[in-house]
Design an enzyme around this catalytic site. Structure first.
Site, short mmCIF file in Angstrom:
data_model
loop_
_atom_site.label_atom_id
_atom_site.label_comp_id
_atom_site.label_asym_id
_atom_site.label_seq_id
_atom_site.Cartn_x
_atom_site.Cartn_y
_atom_site.Cartn_z
CG ASP A 1 31.69 23.71 37.71
OD1 ASP A 1 30.52 24.03 37.42
OD2 ASP A 1 32.56 23.49 36.85
CG ASP B 1 28.39 34.40 20.93
OD1 ASP B 1 28.20 35.35 21.71
OD2 ASP B 1 29.26 33.54 21.11
#
Length: 1624
Positions: free
Chosen positions: A908, A1487
């Site tokens: 990450d 969304d």
């Protein structure tokens, strides 16, 4: 007389050094230096660049005339001279001098007649001497014409105006005088007769001759302003001259050759004296050098310091020595010097110079503990990489590429510490160095390489005959019959194209190796060309591409199609386009041999075992061994010998070195048993004064370590159980076992008694330790030991808090424990145990951990400057120097290299996970805990299963089965390099799904503009592209990244410094250098903690100090305007901010930094001025510009911003009403460590703020203190007296009246005018004393809201975070964490943004959107209550929905929902979305999904999470995002979209409510995205009502225009509900 003066001057300078150094240093090293005015620019540049490296010192340097240097006795750590001092003075005053850099002195002239001619006047040594004796006084003198016949008739009949100076023997003037004496005997005679002063020579009495300044810059300025003039200056000062009248002379040198000033000609002059330098004689000049290519007016700048002194603290001298060594070894320093025409020492002199560091002693101990290894050798990729990785805090190694034979030649003259050869050692060197040793390190292949696009991926076969004929020009085309016959399988692909032969047009080892091979294999080649270091092919081949760069042949192969040439295997591997340039196989004796690791290994094995190659058909025929060459027993320095021995062993046995060699295609010597024995025996025999220098020497026996049956620990063998002896050379026999049994039988009983006693003692100790609450894991702590503070950030696996542990500021990452199992606890324990063992300066330190749920956490060092992402996006930092960017990238790569070397991949890596400490060191964070993160991911839904898309490698996005996570980290680093390049967010404006699809399907990467390419080095751009290349083979390792970044801007150990002028055009070092050149005063470069890092930033931050004038600027009635017209007020505030800042800058003011608990740009400014009059003038101009600004029309309709006119119809008010108050006095100044902005505080600031609250909009009030300073310059009206905190008595306030705004009237105040009958005037002291000033209730006519600054924060929807009682976490979204809480007794939901550092513009837009959303009212949308706008608690507050979200309801097994209730839920949701779409302006949700549809206790649904699109986008960049199950295809494609995208999402929600299932379950991010694009949708159950199924399909139609509107969806749901009710 002059000789006496010169000697006296030198002695005094030496006394300065002698007396100045032996003083006790201060707590922080402060390094004081002085030098001549001519050398000032050189030292300033070096100090500026070096300050990036050494951040614990303050360098202070002054350039002064020689005689003024004498006044600096109490401060000097070193002196910079233009010339060496004699050996006699070195010994008398115990001094050491270090040659620093070479320069060229040039004769500079101003002749207008030559302005348009591209030529320089040529002069010889004698003619120049005649000019300076006065024998030649005109420009067209026959002697000058004779040297310049092409200028006959052009050179003017004008007198030569001479500019001279006598600045002393150790100055540039002294060098010129000495050089002229050497050039011309008559000059020497007259000069000596004149007392060695120009001023006393006969020519100086002529009017055409002038005594000008002591500095080169002063003399150059004189030439520019004086036609027909001539003087001597540093070439560095004239190099960038653009005046066509000005030029410099080229010269014939002592060898009679015509030369011009350049890096090469000055380095040749220095090299002419290398024999003297190698004998440690630095007391010599380099002018009039005898070499063929030497510049006759060359000189060397020296640093001179004491070599013997006594001090309590020797660190200051150590800093000076580190600085000197850095100049010698740092590539960036050399580049920056060269660009400005200061010339680094010839590489062959650096080792000799640097060895003098060790003779400087403090308290009879050598000051420098650092070892500097200087090496030369053949061009190879592995040795520089090894040295970079091997370099540590105590060892700095530098490698220079040259011919192998040249490197060994340097070794014989002590010009290097060790040499490296790639083509063996000539026998003559064994005679010159009797103990010469040659240790093999690694072998590589030399291969025939080619670039034929038509056969990429296919194998080309050649033989010796074909290769020879290609070089001799007999085969010129790739489809030649001989080549086709060797390649029947690809003969049809071979192009009808001319073969371009690429060869190095310089002497090189590779040339020698391949021509030797071909000469041995081909008699024709041997006769025509033969073995040579520089083959001349032009006689044989017309299609030859010549390469002048020793490492450039590979680049030419890439750039030229159908090219061919011998090159190294590792060289081909390092090319950026491996698929394009390939290696040919060779056909030898009917065997086809491929160039690979196995054939290289077989070749080396055959040679080491003395087996003829012909006996093995799979042997690559042309190989080379890299060997290190060194004196085995006569090294002059033990520490260096130890370091070299350590390096030798390290290259063969360290995993890092082995991996690096293997990755680059080398075969290590230690991989071959015979060579391994040779290496170890040589290591054992490497000695200093008969003592082995290797720590492994005592373990080496017959070419092995511990006979291969033991381990060498602390120079002794620890044998395996079956072995014994010093070297484990003995096998333990049965008789020895019997003896051992007898001994054990005697010893064991005694041992048992002692054992029992020890066991008892151990039990007592364990008991005591247990009761002291300690464990074996000293990192394990109890959570109660932590004092948890404010939130620093939020990630996918928990929150990070600023905390206190054991009195130290730390960062605590609290792991989300909602789904933690016992197995996860165990995994967490084991992984943290590993993490806490990691220690590296570029990795965030794991300090402790609590491993028990529910308080599992990690304690880390606190990184005060936040993340690299925050830094790059910080608008308060206008520029980041290029060198600083490279430094940060280098440190990050170093941290990642350490992690990878420790077996840890990040997974990450992103700029958010690169943190900066208070000294601007970059450290990698948020790595490890792979198992725990994986388990947490499994517990989560597909709404939150993937990391931040922007940095994820395409192979991970594509869910490839075999992912190399190390190279995936490299891809992520490529994106970070782009962020450093552009300071922009990657893929800004794109949704995660659109990014993922574009990256995989279209190969998209963040754009690199032409401007970025121009402003940065091509090497940096290439590195970015290779890091993020889709082919993982192309991506470099982090070790290679470190090396390449090091090459861009210096060595890894000294990662600093400058670059090309183009690279620095954006600011930073280049500007600092330019600025320093123009300064003749003291240059102070502070390297403490932070200031050096900002050499390119601080120059923007000139700030007032001492007594200053403070001005507060504030908008009144701002809250009313925000509520009246949010969008208009947003634009108005931006306009207002721009006006205030522009005018402030114009008048030299400084905007005080806003404290961390406040936001900038909200309506109030604190401005600080050095000049009170300028402060008042700026306020007047601000008021005028505000009056005439182009305000939004609607804003002007509100009374608080409306237009107002006076009785004469003169406009006096228009737009925002802005009040201003000014006061003067002393202030406290502090500096923000990240932005470097200064914050002003104290009573002066507080009083100014208080006065501002008493001021009307449009009014300017000044304090009594300020009035007394400026009352004669402006017109004032006295307002009255008031009580002010922090002020000893009542203060009188005055209003400033400007002519154009004089009719502004402010009600509620009685004005007292002291100009009698006039309407305006200036108050005076007599009136002040008359007692007419009255006390007033100044607040009488000021609105309550305006009694506070920044009234914009008094809007009803702005909430004080302290008024909210935060409860438990109830949700985690893509851009924030949701908590329940109470506000004024009401249950609320609080959504806290992940990103707390919003820009000023973002905050203003956030305010406008808050105001708009607060007006929305509908039963099916969540009620917006307000927001908190102060970091670190920026959040939105809404009503609390007890049942949670629709997903929770659907998954709850205890809740049975009938189809009718499902329709009711969907109908309510549709109503809410339709309301948003119907609002003005329209709100597109973006969304829609069950997680954003909330349900109350009565099963009413409400749409949540709408609005704030920009902030959502920025926050999504920072967090892990969910799969695009509900995302419309046009959004995934990255196209423009409208409200129909919400309709698509609602269609998926309808299916989800119908089935109770999750869409696209078990599918990864990429599969979902591609399925949606290809028309894939969830399967609708067969028993679904027809009309309902039809509506779902319409909603999720691929084409947006064919989807219904939400109004139509509402109507259809209503009809379906009615039909269903009717049926029921």
């Amino acid at each position: 007389m002059h000789s006496v003066y010169t000697k006296y001057t030198i002695i005094l300078i030496l006394l300065v050094i002698y007396q100045g150094l032996p003083t006790n240093t201060q707590v922080a090293s402060r390094i004081f230096g002085v030098g001549s005015k001519s050398s000032g620019p050189l030292y300033r540049q070096l100090i500026d660049i070096y300050s990036y490296t050494y951040d614990n010192a303050v360098f202070i340097f002054e350039d002064l005339p020689i005689d003024v240097i004498l006044t600096q006795v109490d401060y000097i750590d070193y002196v910079g001279l233009d010339r060496c001092i004699s050996h006699e003075y070195e010994e008398i005053f115990n001094l050491v001098q270090f040659p620093l850099a070479g320069q060229a002195i040039v004769m500079t002239y101003n002749i207008p007649e030559l302005a348009n001619l591209d030529t320089r006047i040529v002069i010889d040594r004698q003619t120049l001497g005649k000019i300076w004796t006065g024998e030649i006084s005109k420009w067209n003198h026959p002697d000058i014409i004779a040297l310049n016949p092409t200028l006959n008739g052009t050179l003017p009949d004008k007198e030569i105006k001479l500019g001279y100076n006598d600045d002393g023997n150790v100055s540039i003037s002294g060098i010129v005088q000495a050089a002229l004496s050497s050039f011309y005997g008559n000059f020497a005679t007259e000069f000596n007769n004149a007392g060695q002063l120009f001023a006393n020579m006969s020519f100086a009495n002529e009017s055409r001759c002038v005594n000008i300044g002591p500095s080169s810059r002063e003399r150059f300025d004189w030439v520019k302003n004086t036609t027909y003039s001539l003087t001597f200056v540093n070439y560095a000062d004239v190099f960038n001259n653009t005046n066509p009248n000005i030029s410099v002379m080229n010269m014939y040198n002592k060898a009679g050759n015509l030369v011009e000033p350049s890096l090469e000609s000055v380095q040749f002059a220095m090299a002419d004296f290398k024999d003297e330098y190698s004998n440690n004689n630095f007391a010599l000049d380099v002018f009039d050098a005898p070499g063929n290519n030497s510049w006759p007016l060359s000189y060397v700048n020296y640093i001179v310091m004491s070599k013997r002194f006594f001090q309590l603290d020797c660190s200051r001298a150590d800093v000076v020595l580190k600085f000197i060594a850095w100049v010698y070894t740092n590539t960036a320093a050399s580049k920056a010097l060269t660009q400005n025409q200061f010339y680094p020492l010839d590489n062959t002199l650096k080792k000799v110079s640097i060895d003098n560091i060790y003779i400087v002693k403090c308290n009879n101990v050598s000051v420098s503990e650092q070892q500097y290894l200087i090496s030369f050798g053949g061009s190879t990729s592995i040795v520089p990489s090894w040295l970079t990785a091997f370099t540590s805090g105590s060892i700095v190694a530098k490698y220079y590429s040259t011919l192998s034979s040249n490197s060994i030649e340097l070794l014989t003259t002590h010009g290097c510490d060790f040499a490296v050869t790639i083509n063996g050692v000539d026998q003559k060197f064994y005679q010159e160095i009797e103990d010469l040793a040659v240790m093999p390190l690694a072998a590589f292949s030399i291969v025939p390489a080619y670039n034929i696009p038509e056969i990429v991926g296919k194998t080309l076969v050649l033989d010796i005959d074909v290769i020879v004929k290609i070089y001799l020009g007999e085969i010129t085309n790739w489809n030649d019959t001989k080549i086709r016959n060797l390649n029947p399988e690809i003969s049809n692909y071979l192009p009808n194209a001319i073969i371009n032969v690429v060869v190095q047009n310089i002497e090189s080892d590779i040339n020698q190796i391949f021509t030797k091979f071909l000469s041995q294999e081909s008699e024709i080649f041997s006769q025509e060309i033969g073995q040579t270091y520089n083959p001349d092919l032009s006689l044989f081949n017309s299609s030859v591409i010549f390469v002048d760069d020793i490492d450039g042949l590979g680049d030419e192969l890439i750039d030229n199609k159908y090219s061919f040439g011998f090159w190294t295997d590792f060289g081909v591997r390092l090319l950026s386009r491996v698929q394009t340039v390939q290696m040919a196989s060779l056909k030898i004796n009917d065997d086809i041999i491929e160039p690979n690791y196995d054939t290289l290994k077989n070749a080396i094995s055959s040679e080491s075992n003395q087996i003829a190659r012909s006996t093995n058909s799979n042997v690559w025929p042309i190989t080379s061994m890299i060997s290190i060459v060194y004196p085995e027993t006569t090294m002059k320095n033990k520490d260096k010998a130890v370091a070299i021995a350590e390096f030798m062993y390290w290259t063969q046995y360290d995993p890092l070195a082995i991996n690096s060699a293997n990755n680059k295609g080398y075969y290590l010597a230690s991989s071959d048993p015979q060579l391994r024995s040779v290496v170890l025996d040589l290591l054992k025999n490497f000695k200093f004064e008969d003592e082995s220098v290797s720590s492994y020497a005592n373990c080496i026996y017959q070419g092995s370590i511990c006979s291969n049956f033991g381990t060498c620990i602390e120079s002794a063998c620890i044998c395996n159980s079956s072995r014994t002896g010093t070297y484990c050379e003995k096998i333990i026999t049965d008789s020895e076992n019997n003896t051992l049994i007898i001994i054990l039988a005697t010893v064991i009983p005694i041992a048992c008694i002692f054992g029992l006693l020890l066991l008892t003692l151990l039990i007592v100790i364990i008991f005591l330790l247990k009761h002291r609450n300690t464990t074996n894991n000293d990192w394990e702590i109890d959570f109660s030991e932590l004092e948890i503070g404010e939130t620093l950030g939020t990630g996918g696996y928990g929150e990070v808090y600023k905390s206190i542990w054991k009195g130290t500021e730390v960062a605590v990452k609290l792991i989300s424990s909602k789904h933690v199992s016992k197995d996860m606890e165990r995994s967490f324990f084991e992984e943290v145990k590993i993490m806490t063992s990691l220690r590296h300066p570029n990795v965030v330190l794991f300090m402790a951990a609590s491993t028990k749920s529910p308080n599992m956490c990690i304690v880390m060092e606190f990184m005060s400057l936040g993340s690299l992402y925050d830094l790059l996006g910080n608008e308060l930092i206008p520029e980041i120097p290029y060198a600083l960017k490279i430094k940060m990238a280098y440190q990050a790569s170093k941290g990642m290299h350490f992690l990878h070397s420790s077996g840890i991949v990040h997974r990450d890596l992103k700029s958010l996970n690169l943190l900066l400490d208070s000294k601007w060191n970059v450290k990698v964070s948020d790595f490890g805990l792979t198992k725990v993160k994986s388990e947490l991911d499994k517990k989560k839904t597909n709404d939150n299963i993937i990391g931040t898309i922007h940095w994820i490698a395409p192979e991970i996005l594509n869910d490839s089965t075999e992912v190399d996570y190390i190279l995936a980290d490299v891809y992520s680093f490529g994106i970070i390099l782009w962020e450093l390049l552009t300071r922009e967010q990657p893929y800004k404006g794109m949704t995660p799904a659109a990014i993922a699809v574009s990256v995989i399907r279209d190969g998209m990467r963040p754009p690199i503009s032409d401007e970025a390419v121009t402003a940065h080095s091509i090497e940096y751009i290439d590195l970015i592209k290779q890091c993020w290349h889709s082919d993982t083979i192309i991506r470099p390792t982090f070790l290679e990244i470190m090396t390449r970044l090091s090459n861009i801007l210096g060595d890894s150990s000294n990662m600093t410094s400058g670059t090309s002028s183009s690279s620095l055009s954006s600011g930073g070092i280049g500007k600092s250098i330019t600025d320093s050149k123009s300064s003749n005063s003291r240059s102070s470069v502070e390297s403490s903690n932070t200031s050096n890092t900002f050499r390119g930033i601080d120059r923007h931050n000139s700030h007032p100090t001492g007594e200053v004038t403070v001005a507060f600027i504030d908008i009144i009635s701002a809250s009313k305007l925000w509520e009246y017209d949010p969008d208009g007020m947003c634009e108005s505030t931006k306009m207002y901010n721009e006006i205030i800042r522009r005018v402030t800058k114009k008048y030299g003011g400084y905007e005080s930094f806003i404290s961390k608990d406040r936001n900038s740009g909200e309506g109030s400014f604190c401005l600080v001025f050095s000049d009170a009059i300028q402060a008042i003038n700026s306020c007047e101009e601000m008021q005028l510009q505000l009056l005439n600004a182009n305000w939004p029309k609607k804003i002007l309709q509100h009374p608080a911003a409306a237009e107002e006119f006076d009785r004469t119809d003169q406009l006096i008010f228009r737009g925002l009403r802005v009040r201003m108050a000014l006061h003067c006095g002393s202030v406290k100044i502090s500096q923000d460590p990240m932005t470097r902005k200064y914050q002003y505080s104290g009573s002066t600031v507080n009083i100014t703020g208080k006065i501002t609250t008493l001021t009307h909009g449009g009014q300017i009030i000044v304090s009594e203190n300020l009035y007394q300073k400026v009352n004669n310059d402006f017109t004032f009206i006295t307002v009255g007296k008031i009580d002010i905190p922090d002020y000893p008595s009542k203060m009188t306030l005055y209003e400033i009246k400007f002519e154009i705004l004089k009719n502004r009237f402010f009600g509620g105040i009685t004005y007292v005018n002291y100009n009698d009958d006039t309407d305006s005037g200036t108050a005076d002291d007599s009136n002040y004393d008359s007692g007419k000033i009255i006390d007033i209730d100044y607040m009488a006519d000021i609105d309550k809201e305006d009694s506070f600054l920044t009234s914009a924060n008094m809007c009803r929807w702005i909430i004080n975070y302290d008024e909210i009682s935060i409860g438990k976490q109830i949700g985690l979204g893509s851009y924030g964490i949701v908590f329940n809480g109470k506000w004024k007794g009401v249950d609320v939901a609080v959504k806290k943004f992940v990103k707390q550092k919003l820009s000023e513009t973002q905050l203003l837009e956030f305010r406008a959107e808050m105001a708009f959303l607060s007006e929305l009212k509908h039963s099916n949308i969540v009620t917006f209550i307000g927001a908190c706008i102060k970091k670190p608690n920026i959040c939105i507050v809404t009503e609390y929905m007890r049942m949670g979200n629709l997903r929770d309801v659907l998954k709850n097994p205890d809740i049975k929902i009938t189809f009718a209730n499902k329709l009711k839920l969907l109908y309510g949701a549709a109503m809410g979305i339709d309301y948003l779409h119907s609002s003005n302006p329209m709100i597109v949700h973006r969304d829609i999904k069950p997680a954003n549809i909330l349900v109350d206790e009565h099963f009413n649904v409400k749409i949540a999470d709408f609005g704030f699109a920009r902030i959502k986008e920025d926050n999504t960049t920072m967090t892990r995002c969910g799969t695009p199950c509900w995302t419309a295809p046009e959004v995934i494609r990255g196209e423009k979209y409208c409200e129909k995208a919400d309709v698509f999402s609602f269609g998926v929600v309808m299916w989800e409510v119908l089935t109770g299932k999750e869409p696209f379950a078990e599918c990864n991010f990429m599969k979902v995205s591609l399925d949606i694009l290809e028309g894939g949708r969830p399967i609708i159950p067969s028993d679904c009502p027809h009309e309902f199924a039809k509506l779902i399909k319409k909603c999720w139609h691929a084409k947006a225009h064919k989807r219904p509107t939400m109004t139509e969806v509402v109507q259809q749901l209503m009809l379906i509900t009615e039909q269903f009710d009717h049926k029921v």
